[in-house]
Design a protein around this motif. Sequence first.
Motif, PDB file in Angstrom:
ATOM      1  N   ALA A  24      12.800  33.358  -8.798  1.00  0.00           N
ATOM      2  CA  ALA A  24      13.102  34.103 -10.017  1.00  0.00           C
ATOM      3  C   ALA A  24      14.251  35.075  -9.771  1.00  0.00           C
ATOM      4  CB  ALA A  24      11.866  34.865 -10.487  1.00  0.00           C
ATOM      5  N   VAL A  25      15.118  35.214 -10.756  1.00  0.00           N
ATOM      6  CA  VAL A  25      16.270  36.099 -10.621  1.00  0.00           C
ATOM      7  C   VAL A  25      15.837  37.522 -10.281  1.00  0.00           C
ATOM      8  CG1 VAL A  25      18.207  37.140 -11.878  1.00  0.00           C
ATOM      9  CG2 VAL A  25      17.685  34.708 -12.187  1.00  0.00           C
ATOM     10  N   ASP A  26      14.715  37.978 -10.852  1.00  0.00           N
ATOM     11  CA  ASP A  26      14.242  39.345 -10.624  1.00  0.00           C
ATOM     12  C   ASP A  26      13.767  39.573  -9.189  1.00  0.00           C
ATOM     13  OD1 ASP A  26      14.800  39.922 -13.241  1.00  0.00           O
ATOM     14  OD2 ASP A  26      12.732  39.665 -13.953  1.00  0.00           O
ATOM     15  N   SER A 148      18.211  29.705 -16.765  1.00  0.00           N
ATOM     16  CA  SER A 148      18.380  31.055 -17.314  1.00  0.00           C
ATOM     17  C   SER A 148      17.660  32.120 -16.506  1.00  0.00           C
ATOM     18  CB  SER A 148      17.902  31.095 -18.768  1.00  0.00           C
ATOM     19  OG  SER A 148      16.515  30.779 -18.842  1.00  0.00           O
ATOM     20  N   GLN A 149      16.493  31.807 -15.923  1.00  0.00           N
ATOM     21  CA  GLN A 149      15.682  32.826 -15.274  1.00  0.00           C
ATOM     22  C   GLN A 149      15.459  32.589 -13.778  1.00  0.00           C
ATOM     23  OE1 GLN A 149      12.107  33.990 -17.449  1.00  0.00           O
ATOM     24  NE2 GLN A 149      12.888  32.925 -19.274  1.00  0.00           N
TER      25      GLN A 149
END
Length: 406
Positions: A24-26, A148-149
Amino acid sequence: MHTDQIYIARDGKSGMHVLVRILAVDDIRVDYPQIDPDNFNKLMMARDVKSLVLAARDLGPMYISADILSRRTFIPSHLQQGIECGFNLIPPNLESLLSECYFDPYAIPDEIAGIGYRAIGRTGKKATRELINELDFTKAGDLSYLDSQFRAIVEPLHDWVFARNLLSILMRIGGLYRSGADPDTILEAARFRQVNPMVLKKRFDIDTDTCYAIPIAFNPIYRMENLADKDISFDALQFCPLYGSLIDKKNSFSRTAVENHLKGPGNEFMKFLAPLEASRFKNRLDNHESHSEENKWRYMVVSSNTDGEAINNQMQLANRLLQAFDEILFQPQLAYTGIKMAEITPERKPRNILEAMWLLVRNHPGYYLLTCKRCMRTVFSGTQGGERSFCSNSCRATWSKEHSVK
């Protein structure tokens, strides 16, 4: 930081295998989380390629800092389609994968001259086929829904094998310390082999003092494909950043080997040695006998000459070895946290999976190092329920069966 999706592929440029981790990007560019001891033990206990890859999945990413990941982070569908520059991922190869991953750090030295070892593990062809069938990145299907994520992180499999074997060896020394091993033979008890001065020192041009060597990972120069003069200048930091983070960036060459010594002042006594004499390369080396099996591995070589002084006691040399890795991975500057069971912490936070695992190894108030009485694997064991002698029920049962027969 659990990773649900992980794949395996082959880097068409280096010819070696990589893991593709969907993250995940986060979760990128945050502080490295604490290592779960159970997941750590999965890596230490891995006996085939599949179990090693699944352990790497559960432990989390090799790197999370932006500077290291800058050239290893991709939009998933772009990496699939070859849009991104830098990696050309092709299907895994069974035989090459087994060659890269099969090394048993608990192997027993052969009773012959040289540095050959008799493996006591298993090659795991069935498990490797299962891994390829289930997790081949080139057959993963359309991953554009993740774009996207999520990001695809490319990690060299070689680095995971290297980290596992390095920690296995160092932990085994720690376990032998704890069990009161003979100080005169502790390195040999940890399966190092004293280098034969009449054979190997001449062959590898290593120093004239007593040395102890042990295989630690696959030798990337010894590949069935892509073997060429450019391999001599193999860029460890580019292809194996975890390994590259430990070594001095200046390679030392001889006619028969590439040497990298452990970075840091006074650490020249600890080297990683990769033989150049590969099976297809041997005819280009004059007057050198082929040692094809020995040349498959990169070796960790410890010299008794440290800081210009000879250390004849193996316990002192083992202690100096652990101190050298402490200086690089654990950092001696400690700070008080005020948190129960974690009163001290390194001043600098871990930057990669190896530093995070070494922090667990060196600061584990609720665990102790257990070296299995049968297989010599060293793992973490909880302090509850008394001390144990075996890493698993299967080792306990096998040992009991073997000794009841005797």
